[in-house]
Design an enzyme around this catalytic site. Structure first.
Site, short mmCIF file in Angstrom:
data_model
loop_
_atom_site.label_atom_id
_atom_site.label_comp_id
_atom_site.label_asym_id
_atom_site.label_seq_id
_atom_site.Cartn_x
_atom_site.Cartn_y
_atom_site.Cartn_z
N SER A 189 -39.56 -10.80 12.88
CA SER A 189 -38.52 -10.16 12.01
C SER A 189 -38.63 -8.75 11.70
O SER A 189 -38.61 -7.83 12.73
CB SER A 189 -38.20 -10.91 10.74
OG SER A 189 -37.16 -11.04 10.52
N LYS A 204 -39.39 -5.79 14.66
CA LYS A 204 -38.82 -4.20 14.64
C LYS A 204 -39.98 -3.29 14.68
O LYS A 204 -39.93 -2.42 15.92
CB LYS A 204 -37.90 -4.00 13.71
CG LYS A 204 -36.94 -5.03 12.93
CD LYS A 204 -36.00 -4.72 12.12
CE LYS A 204 -35.25 -5.73 11.06
NZ LYS A 204 -34.44 -6.79 11.91
N TRP A 215 -28.21 -14.76 12.39
CA TRP A 215 -28.49 -13.55 11.85
C TRP A 215 -29.09 -12.48 12.85
O TRP A 215 -28.67 -11.48 12.67
CB TRP A 215 -29.07 -13.64 10.44
CG TRP A 215 -29.17 -12.55 9.62
CD1 TRP A 215 -30.39 -11.87 9.10
CD2 TRP A 215 -28.17 -11.86 9.00
NE1 TRP A 215 -30.05 -10.75 8.15
CE2 TRP A 215 -28.72 -10.77 8.17
CE3 TRP A 215 -26.64 -12.06 8.88
CZ2 TRP A 215 -27.72 -9.96 7.39
CZ3 TRP A 215 -25.83 -11.19 8.32
CH2 TRP A 215 -26.36 -10.29 7.35
N HIS A 242 -35.15 -19.46 11.58
CA HIS A 242 -35.76 -18.17 11.58
C HIS A 242 -37.33 -18.22 11.05
O HIS A 242 -37.49 -18.64 9.66
CB HIS A 242 -35.07 -17.21 10.62
CG HIS A 242 -35.59 -16.02 10.53
ND1 HIS A 242 -35.44 -14.89 11.44
CD2 HIS A 242 -36.18 -15.09 9.56
CE1 HIS A 242 -35.76 -13.87 11.05
NE2 HIS A 242 -36.53 -13.78 10.00
C1 GCU Z 1 -33.61 -9.95 6.48
C2 GCU Z 1 -32.94 -8.89 7.17
C3 GCU Z 1 -33.49 -8.94 8.64
C4 GCU Z 1 -35.06 -9.01 8.80
C5 GCU Z 1 -35.28 -10.42 7.92
C6 GCU Z 1 -36.82 -10.47 7.96
O1 GCU Z 1 -32.83 -11.28 6.91
O2 GCU Z 1 -31.80 -8.90 7.01
O3 GCU Z 1 -33.06 -7.88 9.25
O4 GCU Z 1 -34.91 -9.26 10.07
O5 GCU Z 1 -34.97 -10.34 6.85
O6 GCU Z 1 -37.72 -9.66 8.02
O7 GCU Z 1 -37.30 -11.86 7.79
#
Ligand code: GCU
Length: 424
Positions: A264, A268, A355, A405
């Protein structure tokens, strides 16, 4: 889906063949026009065309185009990063050779991110004891501390600020209550059994996950007069490179076979780290979504505006100017993936995690694929999304499983299969 069709249209128009270098003058560096002056392009840009419209025709052209793409990402999205500290400072705090019932050595290393006053990261490395020579390694950030990842009482608790969403966190500090709470998802013993080391550190050691954190590396460099407007994602990516500075000196680790992983927001950062630092041999950004592996130009899942509104510290100020017009961006996330070429990259996803836009990520992998082929290696070996649970383990790989997720033991099994194929 709008994104997939657009991407497909672009893929059909691009050329995959390599032609000899021409005598064309070197393209100009990116002009960095203001966002409002950029032309909107509903289709993501072709990575093999320079900003001035010239095609990339040779490997040396690609090397210059890479610099241009990096500069664009730095300027319009992630922000610039400081140079590597001149004199890396590492201290091995403790080494225990009897972790995981004697299967592994647990090493804890402190790494200063600058001079003696800089923030420090606390890297935990778990190394298989059964090995002949050096071993490949996974390196990744964790959300809530090393003590959550491995249930061993000798793992030091983080001392840095921690978000209240972390289990066992009291008054923004870690406590023993969360020991081992993320151990199932990291499944470290599985990696050890397959001959891989796993290294990780708490992302908040480098930069706390909140705006205006005075104790993070961004504030540290700002106090020293470095005016770079870098966001937390870039700061985390840069700190992964600082952990790699140590790993390449560790006698048990094969410096040429370090894969950077992350889930997540940490995914990134993992992709940014691999895109900017070619020492990473492989990248596995898991469910990285918007701001990582999912397209900015998409109506599915998290949008540029949503991520900037909720996490204003993750990216630089310029990126916020694309909130209402992401199709003005002079790049899309397929080009962050393409910066890793020809190194292997795997995009793992979960079907209920809309998402993070799994279909859009597949389109990004497809759109990065021509760069791999241009460099003479295989790209993504799939024209369509694969069935659930059936990974595509080509050099540019993709995986989507049932579920939500999260990071699971099953995800790690696929990471290991991918690494076995491309790092062995
Ligand atoms: C939130 C956010 C995402 C991210 C996620 C995470 O949902 O909107 O962009 O990837 O957190 O880090 O679990």
């Amino acid at each position: 889906m709008r994104m997939s069709l657009a991407s497909l249209a672009w893929l059909l128009t691009c050329t995959f063949t390599m032609t000899p270098a021409t005598s064309a003058p070197p393209p100009q560096a990116a002009q960095f026009r203001a966002p409002a002056e950029l032309t909107a392009h509903p289709i993501p840009p072709n990575p093999l065309v320079f900003e001035n419209g010239q095609p990339v025709k040779s490997k040396s052209d690609w090397n210059r185009r890479r610099l241009e793409i990096k500069a664009l990402f730095r300027h319009y999205m992630y922000g610039g990063t400081p140079a590597k500290p001149v004199r890396p400072r590492f201290a091995v705090d403790r080494t225990d050779a009897d972790a995981l019932g004697g299967k592994a050595t647990l090493k804890q290393v402190t790494i200063a991110l600058g001079d003696a006053t800089a923030p420090r990261i606390h890297l935990m490395i778990v190394i298989p004891n059964r090995r002949s020579g050096t071993v490949p390694a996974f390196l990744g950030l964790n959300f809530c501390g090393n003590h959550t990842v491995l249930a061993d009482p000798r793992v030091a608790l983080p001392v840095s600020w921690m978000s209240g969403f972390c289990k066992g966190c009291t008054n923004n500090r870690a406590t023993d209550a969360a020991r081992g709470s993320e151990a199932e998802g990291w499944a470290i013993e599985q990696s050890i059994d397959r001959g891989y080391a796993v290294a990780t550190f708490y992302n908040g050691d480098a930069e706390p996950d909140r705006p205006e954190a005075a104790e993070g590396i961004r504030a540290y460099y700002a106090r020293r007069g470095d005016r770079a407007d870098w966001g937390t994602i870039a700061a985390w990516g840069w700190s992964l490179s600082r952990a790699l500075d140590y790993l390449v000196t560790d006698p048990a680790i094969d410096a040429r076979r370090v894969a950077v992983v992350g889930h997540s927001r940490n995914g990134k950062a993992a992709l940014v780290a691999a895109a900017l630092d070619e020492r990473f041999a492989m990248a596995i950004p898991l469910q990285a979504g918007c701001g990582g592996t999912a397209p900015n130009r998409s109506t599915v899942g998290e949008s540029v505006k949503a991520i900037n509104d909720r996490f204003p510290h993750w990216f630089n100020a310029v990126y916020k100017q694309f909130n209402l017009g992401p199709d003005r961006l002079p790049f899309d996330q397929h080009e962050l993936i393409a910066l890793c070429a020809p190194r292997p990259v795997l995009l793992p996803n979960a079907v209920e995690d809309t998402w993070a836009n799994p279909e859009g990520q597949f389109a990004m992998a497809r759109a990065a694929s021509p760069v791999y082929r241009f460099l003479g290696v295989d790209g993504l070996a799939a024209d369509r999304m694969p069935p659930l649970g059936q990974p595509v383990l080509s050099r540019l790989g993709y995986f989507i499983r049932p579920g939500k997720h999260s990071m699971t033991r099953e995800d790690w099994r696929v990471f290991l299969d991918f690494a076995d194929r491309h790092l062995r």
